[in-house]
Design an enzyme around this catalytic site. Structure first.
Site, PDB file in Angstrom:
ATOM      1  N   SER A 254      25.814   6.025 163.795  1.00  0.00           N
ATOM      2  CA  SER A 254      27.120   6.468 163.312  1.00  0.00           C
ATOM      3  C   SER A 254      27.853   7.156 164.449  1.00  0.00           C
ATOM      4  CB  SER A 254      26.955   7.437 162.144  1.00  0.00           C
ATOM      5  OG  SER A 254      28.171   8.112 161.875  1.00  0.00           O
ATOM      6  N   LYS A 255      29.121   6.826 164.623  1.00  0.00           N
ATOM      7  CA  LYS A 255      29.908   7.466 165.681  1.00  0.00           C
ATOM      8  C   LYS A 255      30.042   8.964 165.449  1.00  0.00           C
ATOM      9  CE  LYS A 255      32.600   3.323 166.793  1.00  0.00           C
ATOM     10  NZ  LYS A 255      33.934   2.700 166.884  1.00  0.00           N
ATOM     11  N   ARG A 256      29.778   9.399 164.233  1.00  0.00           N
ATOM     12  CA  ARG A 256      29.895  10.830 163.916  1.00  0.00           C
ATOM     13  C   ARG A 256      28.593  11.589 164.213  1.00  0.00           C
ATOM     14  NH1 ARG A 256      32.581   8.047 160.058  1.00  0.00           N
ATOM     15  NH2 ARG A 256      30.746   7.914 158.711  1.00  0.00           N
TER      16      ARG A 256
END
Length: 485
Positions: A254-256
Site C-alpha cells: 500500500s502506498k500509505r
C-alpha cells in the site's frame, strides 16, 4: 535489429514513481530492447482531481535515474503524439460517434443519485452492484425531456449479453470472463472526458502498441477493453499482466504504508545506486534461471523474456535490496560513493557546504574506509559518528570494562607519548608507531590494538585501525588520550 514491437508505460501523473510502476516500466523497456522495438512513455491525465503539478517531471526523472530511455514521450515528441491524454480528446470523438451509430453505445441520463439508489437496492437484495441498463432503450421523447431538464448525458457501452470474453495472456495463458458480470459501463463522462478504459484502447490503437505489459490490477479491465476493440473492428494488442508485489508480511503493498520505502525518488535520495535498484526490481517476479543474481542493464536485456515472468506475486525483500546495493557499492569508484555520501554528511552538519581540497580528500578517505559496510550512502552519518564527537562515547559496558585493566595506562601512555612526537601521522606511520609501543611495553594483540581502539573510538571492533587513527587526526587522538588517562 529493429521490429514493429511497440510497448508503452502509461502512468497517471499523480505523484512520484512507485516501485510497482518502476517495475512495469522496466519490464516494458527490457522487452522492447530485447525485441529491437520501441518504448513509449505517455501520461493518462484525464482524472484532473488526482493530477499533481510535478507528477510528469517526477515520473520522467525517476525513469531517467534508473537508466531507462524512450523513443517517444512528452519530452521528446514522436509521430503518434500528443503523449498527454488531455491533449488527445479530439481524437476520440469519431470513435464515440461510431459506437453510438452502430448501437454499441448509448446516452445515459442517470444522475449520481439515481445510480446510488440503484446500487443500494441491489445490495439490499444481495446482488452484485451493476448498472441495470435502464437508459438502453430511451425513446426520442424521453431523451428530449431529459435534455430539457438540463441533464448532460454520459455515454455508456452496451455490453453483449451471455458472452464469454477470452484472451491469451502472455504470462497467464487463456483468461476468460463472462459478460454478465460486467454491466454497461461509462466510456465518456457527462463532462465530455473519456474514461480510462475507453481512452486507453484508442491510445494503444492509434499509437500502434503491439504488447500491453501492465500490473494485474488491470486484469479486470481487459474484458471491457476487448469487447470495445471488437465493437470498433480494431485489432487488440497482446496482453501480459504482471503479478502484484507483496510487502514482507505477504500483504499487498500500500502506498500509505510508511514502514516501506516505496518510491524511486526515496532510494535516489538515500544514496542507492540506480543499477542496484534496477537489478533488484528486475528480479521481482522475473527469473532468468540459473544462480546468477547480479545483472547489468545490458545483461538484463539479453536475458529478459515474458515466459519467465511468474504468475504468482513477488515479495518485496528490503534486506535483499540492501544486500544487493551493498554489493554494488563495494565495487563502485570511491569518488562516486563519496559524492553520494557528502550531502548526507552536510545535512547532518558534520561537514560544511564548501570543502577545501584537503577537506575533500579527508572526506573521500573517510567514506572509502566505510564503503564496504554501506548498504546505502545515508548510513555514512551513523557509521562515522565517532569522528565528529568531541569525546569518546563507549558502545557498551564491555568496552568500558576493558579500559579498567592494569596494563591500559602503560599501553596508552606509551602511545600518547609517541603520538605527540610524531610528525608523520599517515596510516603507515601509525602502524610503525604501534609496533614501537609493542616493543616498549611488551603488550601486543588484543591488549595493544583493542585497548587503543576502545580508548580512541569507544568501539571494540571497527574498520582498519591505522586508517581510523589517521582520520581522527593527531590533535583529536592526543586530546582523547590525555582526557582518558
Amino acid at each position: 535489429m529493429t521490429s514493429n514491437i511497440r510497448v508503452r508505460y502509461a502512468p497517471s501523473p499523480t505523484g512520484h514513481l512507485h516501485i510497482g510502476g518502476a517495475r512495469t516500466a522496466l519490464f516494458n523497456y527490457l522487452f522492447a530492447r530485447k525485441q529491437g522495438g520501441a518504448f513509449i512513455v505517455r501520461f493518462e491525465d484525464t482524472d484532473q482531481t488526482r493530477h499533481v503539478e510535478t507528477g510528469i517531471d517526477s515520473q520522467l526523472n525517476g525513469l531517467k535515474w534508473l537508466g531507462l530511455d524512450w523513443e517517444e514521450s512528452v519530452d521528446v515528441g514522436g509521430p503518434y503524439g500528443p503523449y498527454l491524454q488531455t491533449q488527445r480528446l479530439p481524437l476520440y470523438q469519431p470513435y464515440v460517434q461510431q459506437l453510438l451509430e452502430s448501437g454499441n453505445a448509448y446516452e445515459c441520463f442517470c444522475s449520481e443519485e439515481d445510480l446510488e439508489q440503484e446500487r443500494a437496492e441491489q445490495e439490499a437484495r444481495g446482488e452484485m452492484p451493476r448498472y441495470s441498463g435502464k437508459c438502453r432503450h430511451l425513446t426520442a421523447e424521453q431523451t428530449a425531456a431529459y435534455r430539457a431538464e438540463g441533464r448532460q448525458p454520459a455515454i455508456r457501452f452496451k455490453v453483449p449479453e451471455d458472452k464469454i470474453i477470452s484472451f491469451d495472456d502472455q504470462i497467464r495463458g487463456l483468461v476468460e470472463f463472462e459478460s454478465g458480470g460486467i454491466g454497461d459501463f461509462i466510456i465518456v463522462r457527462p463532462t465530455g472526458i473519456p474514461t480510462y478504459n475507453f481512452a486507453v484502447i484508442l491510445d494503444d490503437h492509434l499509437m500502434k502498441i503491439t504488447h500491453v505489459i501492465r500490473g494485474e490490477e488491470h486484469l479486470s479491465n481487459t474484458p471491457r477493453q476487448m469487447i470495445m476493440y471488437e465493437a470498433l473492428g480494431l485489432p487488440a494488442p497482446k496482453f501480459a499482466h504482471l503479478a502484484i508485489i507483496l510487502n514482507p508480511d505477504r500483504k499487498k503493498m500500500s502506498k500509505r504504508d510508511e514502514s516501506l520505502i516505496q518510491f524511486i525518488e526515496q532510494y535516489r535520495d538515500l544514496g542507492y545506486l540506480p543499477e542496484a535498484v534496477v537489478n533488484f526490481i528486475a528480479l521481482l517476479g522475473w527469473s532468468p534461471g540459473g544462480e546468477q543474481e547480479m545483472y547489468l542493464m545490458d545483461e538484463l536485456i539479453a536475458e529478459f523474456s515474458l515466459d519467465r515472468v511468474a504468475k504468482s506475486p513477488a515479495v518485496f525483500d528490503m534486506d535483499k535490496l540492501n544486500w544487493m546495493n551493498n554489493q554494488y557499492l563495494k565495487k563502485a569508484d570511491p569518488v562516486i560513493v563519496t559524492a553520494l555520501a557528502v550531502p548526507h554528511l552536510q545535512k547532518a552538519g558534520r561537514i560544511g557546504e564548501a570543502l577545501s581540497e584537503e577537506q575533500q580528500q579527508w572526506v573521500t578517505s573517510l567514506v572509502a574506509l566505510y564503503q564496504e559496510q554501506l548498504n546505502y550512502a545515508a548510513q555514512i552519518v551513523e557509521l562515522t559518528e565517532l569522528f565528529f564527537k568531541e569525546d569518546v562515547v563507549f558502545e557498551d559496558d564491555e568496552a568500558k570494562a576493558l579500559l579498567t585493566e592494569e596494563y591500559v595506562p602503560v599501553v596508552l601512555g606509551s602511545f600518547l607519548g609517541k603520538a605527540e612526537q610524531a610528525e608523520d601521522f599517515s596510516p603507515a606511520a601509525i602502524q610503525a608507531l604501534l609496533k614501537e609501543v609493542q616493543k616498549e611495553t611488551g603488550y601486543k594483540g588484543k591488549q595493544l590494538f583493542m585497548t587503543t581502539r576502545v580508548a580512541l573510538t569507544g568501539q571494540m571492533h571497527g574498520r582498519d585501525l591505522n586508517h581510523t587513527i589517521h582520520l581522527l587526526g593527531k590533535n583529536k587522538v592526543v586530546a582523547r588520550l590525555k582526557k582518558l588517562l
